[in-house]
Design an enzyme around this catalytic site. Sequence first.
Site, PDB file in Angstrom:
ATOM      1  N   MET A  28      -6.536  -6.585   4.971  1.00 17.67           N
ATOM      2  CA  MET A  28      -7.376  -5.820   5.891  1.00 17.67           C
ATOM      3  C   MET A  28      -6.608  -5.490   7.168  1.00 17.67           C
ATOM      4  SD  MET A  28     -11.324  -6.974   5.434  1.00 17.67           S
ATOM      5  CE  MET A  28     -11.248  -8.517   6.335  1.00 17.67           C
ATOM      6  N   HIS A  35       0.448 -12.991   5.721  1.00 15.99           N
ATOM      7  CA  HIS A  35       0.552 -11.790   4.896  1.00 15.99           C
ATOM      8  C   HIS A  35       2.007 -11.533   4.492  1.00 15.99           C
ATOM      9  CE1 HIS A  35      -3.119 -10.700   7.390  1.00 15.99           C
ATOM     10  NE2 HIS A  35      -3.582 -10.602   6.163  1.00 15.99           N
ATOM     11  N   GLY A 145      -3.644 -15.583  -0.521  1.00 17.57           N
ATOM     12  CA  GLY A 145      -3.319 -16.833   0.155  1.00 17.57           C
ATOM     13  C   GLY A 145      -4.348 -17.919  -0.109  1.00 17.57           C
ATOM     14  N   SER A 184      -5.972 -13.222  10.990  1.00 20.67           N
ATOM     15  CA  SER A 184      -6.043 -12.067  11.880  1.00 20.67           C
ATOM     16  C   SER A 184      -7.060 -12.288  12.992  1.00 20.67           C
ATOM     17  CB  SER A 184      -6.410 -10.811  11.074  1.00 20.67           C
ATOM     18  OG  SER A 184      -5.434 -10.543  10.096  1.00 20.67           O
TER      19      SER A 184
END
Length: 288
Positions: A28, A35, A145, A184
Amino acid sequence: MKVYSAIKDIVKFRFQQPLASWGLVPTMGYLHEGHLSLIRRARAENNFVAVSIFVNPVQFNSPADLANYPRDNERDFRLLEQEGVDLIWVPEPEMVYPSGYQTYVEVEKLTNRLEGASRPGYFRGVTTVVAKLFNIFQPQQAYFGQKDYQQALVISQMVKDLNYNIDVVICPTVREPDGLAMSSRNVRLSPLARQQATCLYWALAEAKSAFEAGQRNAGELRSKMLSVLNSVKSVQVDYVSIAHPQTLEELEIVAEQALISLAVFIEDIRLIDNIVVSSGFKTPSNIR
């Protein structure tokens, strides 16, 4: 590196070399080292690597959370170029869910617990968009993940049930030096909240330590986690869990393995984390 928004452009580029192997990393956006670790694994195991950047509105049950989710595509593009990514898809919501859209993918049972119980509709959004990504990219391998353990488990079940010819690769959680799992959402934390957020790591560490010392009563392990979390006044606990790592059913006694997981709110920002423990061996001191 090619960046496209239109599905037809993604498909055309993807199938220029139809026999090559592709690794897909769905994201996202607002990328971090977690990531990037998935992308590096995909790069090592495939001829080509594709990344999607899409803040999926269907998996958000809070309009405020959707509106506040961090976004910075230009920053992400720079990071992805440095990692040698071949193809990036950055669609608008109406491209993924056009007018009249009415088809959704749902996995039962596994989605009724933990994140699914706390976030109604969340996994319906996740499995639907990932199914669309798999259909569009047709990768040989897809990378997720462990921090989102339940999500990876649900997607693995979807792949099995719908006969996708895709390997789901689950990679270790990447942590900050103080133990906080990279996310994030961490960027939204104030400096004080960022310090307090390490309580997730220490709650997991407390349960892990007790398990390795011989504690097998799941209720006692949950109590140890809650004791750590409740010591931080600004933390609102959503759940703590000691569950079977395949079925996600809550355990009373840990016979062999357990998924130890938790979700909390700090400054109205929801954070999750987990580890898997096993009676067969002691995990390293820097918990995974």
